[in-house]
Structure formats: structure tokens, C-alpha cells
Design an enzyme around this catalytic site. Structure first.
Site, PDB file in Angstrom:
ATOM      1  N   CYS A  85      19.710 -43.376   5.554  1.00  0.00           N
ATOM      2  CA  CYS A  85      18.720 -44.266   6.156  1.00  0.00           C
ATOM      3  C   CYS A  85      17.673 -44.704   5.119  1.00  0.00           C
ATOM      4  O   CYS A  85      17.993 -45.429   4.210  1.00  0.00           O
ATOM      5  CB  CYS A  85      18.095 -43.568   7.367  1.00  0.00           C
ATOM      6  N   HIS A 201      22.802 -41.184  10.565  1.00  0.00           N
ATOM      7  CA  HIS A 201      22.272 -39.840  10.315  1.00  0.00           C
ATOM      8  C   HIS A 201      23.271 -38.777  10.756  1.00  0.00           C
ATOM      9  O   HIS A 201      23.264 -38.404  11.937  1.00  0.00           O
ATOM     10  CB  HIS A 201      20.999 -39.631  11.146  1.00  0.00           C
ATOM     11  N   GLU A 203      22.996 -35.709  10.167  1.00  0.00           N
ATOM     12  CA  GLU A 203      22.224 -34.491  10.477  1.00  0.00           C
ATOM     13  C   GLU A 203      21.726 -34.489  11.916  1.00  0.00           C
ATOM     14  O   GLU A 203      21.237 -33.476  12.406  1.00  0.00           O
ATOM     15  CB  GLU A 203      21.067 -34.332   9.477  1.00  0.00           C
TER      16      GLU A 203
END
Lengths: 227, 80
Positions: A85, A201, A203
Site C-alpha cells: 500500500c 494488504h 497482513e
């Protein structure tokens, strides 16, 4: 395996990344942007967020911070560097990956789950991932990937596109493009494929009770590929 | 010495903000507009007193930070 996550003023996904990396076995260190030296690392991550308040252009200020010279040197010597990002925006501003990230086509901040299709598996990030399509999360205002025609030709000739926005079956079409990116590009590599920049993302997809598990798949595979 | 810089988007780069501004102007009754492109403007006050040297330095600033040359052009417009 050792990893480092760089924290810039305004980073806000750095601790999420720390949690994700540790969950899958990395010994992670947080590194401040004003440090000159990188700790010994097998992977360096530039996390998401709003470094320097997105002043001037997203990622432009962070790309000039002290630690970035070490990150560039690390990448140039073949080190694995992943920008997520805002981290992707920092990578393009540093010139480690080609192109730029423009304001989303419809001027909206987009925050939702998307599907991405893996375009290239001949690299340490996606090698041995069994799935062709992964579900990740995006949250950005400037994720509209753009590059010149010459750059696009080079990117395609070298197979540098990492992932494209698609539907759950892997169909890459305009209607599944959330932000106007050229060719539905969600992530790209440098020529050598040790540097990966992507808007989604992983994560945020490491826990079934919160989201999904495709991020777990990604990180488990990544640490195995680095061993 | 004060120097001004204008950064504009290159011709083939999409400018969604410019487009919305255009539409809004249209809605306000300014219906004579062909196109709006949004850019950035900088005023840089430098200690340099030599015109050419100041301009060369600002040009370097444009290339290294102020503009992203993949999508933007810069123009140094004013020296005083």
C-alpha cells in the site's frame, strides 16, 4: 528468518505487519525511518499508512528518508523488499519498481476485500502458492497504477506484473478493477523480482475470525521460500 | 531570490479531480469550459543570488522531489 519493518511518521500498518510476520515465524524488528543502518534481514517490509501525511505525492517524502538509502542498497544487492500500500507508493517514488500510483479513478477511498490473480510464480513471493486467486484487503485513495507505454512494454516483456485484480474465478476484467489501474495491476516486481510492491494488504487476512486466511497462506509460503 | 514552479500533469495522464472540477463549473453555469487540469504551484525562497545558479538548483529540486517525471511536467516561471 529475520525481517525488518520500517516505521515512517504516519505509518499505521507497521504493527499489523509485525504481528503477521511473527505469527508465521519471522524474527521481526521494527526500524525507525531516521536510522541509517538496516539490521541483518532476510526480508524488509515498507508498511501501509500515510507516511508524512501523504504530502506532495504519496510516498515521496518517505522515499527520501535516511533509512531508504540502506533499503535501496539492500535491494540492489538482491535483498527481498516488499512494499504494501503506502509502502508500494514509497517503492515507486524511490524508483525500485517502475510506474506511479495515481488518485483512484472515481475519487473514492476504497476499503474492501478484493480478489487478485497471481500472474507470475517464478519468484520467492509466490513460488509454491497452490492457489491461482487470493482474497486480500485493499484500503487506499491512491492505488491507480499508471506507467508510460514504454514502461508497460518493459514490464510485460520481463513478466514483472505480480498480481492483477480479478473476480473470485480469476477473470481479469474492467468491472473487477477497483481503482482504474492499467491492466488491473495490483502489484508489480522489479526486474530481478526481489522487490515487490502491491496495494493489497496480506497482513489483514491472517485470522479467520477477523477476515480470511489467504494472507496466512501468503506468509507461510513466503517464509518457506526464504529458508 | 524567489522562484515559482508550476507542476502540471502530462497530457495523457488521467486527471479525475480536474474532471470533477470541470463538471462542477458546468453545473454552476460556466458551460464554456473545454477542459480543466489541476496542478501544483510552489514558491521557493532561496539564499542563492545568482539567477542561473538558482534556476539550476530549482530544476534539480523539480527532478528529484517536486515533480514525478513519469506523470508530471514542471515549469520554472518566475525569478525575482
Amino acid at each position: 528468518m529475520k525481517s525488518s519493518v520500517i516505521t515512517f511518521p504516519g505509518s499505521n500498518c507497521d504493527r499489523d505487519m509485525d504481528v503477521a510476520l511473527k505469527k508465521f515465524g519471522f524474527k521481526n524488528k521494527m526500524v525507525w525511518h531516521d536510522d541509517a543502518e538496516l539490521p541483518k534481514s532476510d526480508l524488509v517490509v515498507l508498511p501501509g499508512g500515510f507516511s508524512y501525511g501523504d504530502y506532495l505525492r504519496c510516498g515521496s517524502m518517505a522515499s527520501k528518508s535516511k533509512i531508504m538509502q540502506s533499503v535501496v542498497n539492500f535491494a540492489s544487492s538482491g535483498g527481498m523488499v516488499m512494499g504494501i500500500c503506502n509502502g508500494f507508493q514509497i517503492l515507486v517514488e524511490t524508483g525500485l519498481v517502475p510506474g506511479v500510483l495515481l488518485r483512484n479513478k472515481y475519487l473514492e477511498f476504497i476499503c474492501k476485500n478484493v480478489f487478485v490473480k497471481i500472474n507470475d510464480k517464478k519468484n520467492k513471493y509466490f513460488k509454491n502458492v497452490n492457489n491461482e486467486v487470493l482474497e486480500f484487503h485493499i484500503a487506499h485513495n491512491e492505488g491507480n497504477y499508471f506507467c508510460t507505454n514504454d514502461q508497460l512494454k518493459e514490464i510485460e516483456d520481463n513478466n514483472q506484473i505480480a498480481i492483477n485484480y480479478c473476480d473470485e474465478n480469476g477473470k481479469i476484467e474492467d468491472q473487477f478493477n477497483p481503482n482504474g489501474s492499467i491492466k488491473n495491476i495490483a502489484g508489480i516486481f522489479n526486474k530481478e523480482k526481489n522487490v515487490l510492491g502491491m496495494m493489497p494488504h496480506p497482513e489483514r487476512m491472517i485470522d479467520t475470525s477477523l477476515s480470511g486466511e489467504d494472507g496466512s497462506l501468503f506468509f507461510k509460503n513466503l517464509i518457506n521460500n526464504l529458508k | 531570490m524567489k522562484i515559482s514552479v508550476i507542476i502540471t500533469l502530462k497530457k495523457d495522464v488521467l486527471d479525475p479531480q480536474g474532471k470533477v472540477i470541470h463538471q462542477t463549473l458546468d453545473g454552476m453555469g460556466f458551460d464554456n469550459v473545454n477542459e480543466v487540469r489541476q496542478g501544483k504551484y510552489f514558491e521557493i525562497d532561496t539564499k542563492e543570488t545568482d539567477n542561473d545558479k538558482a534556476k539550476a538548483k530549482v530544476e534539480e529540486m523539480c527532478k528529484k522531489l517536486l515533480a514525478n517525471l513519469v506523470i508530471e511536467n514542471y515549469k520554472i516561471i518566475d525569478l525575482k
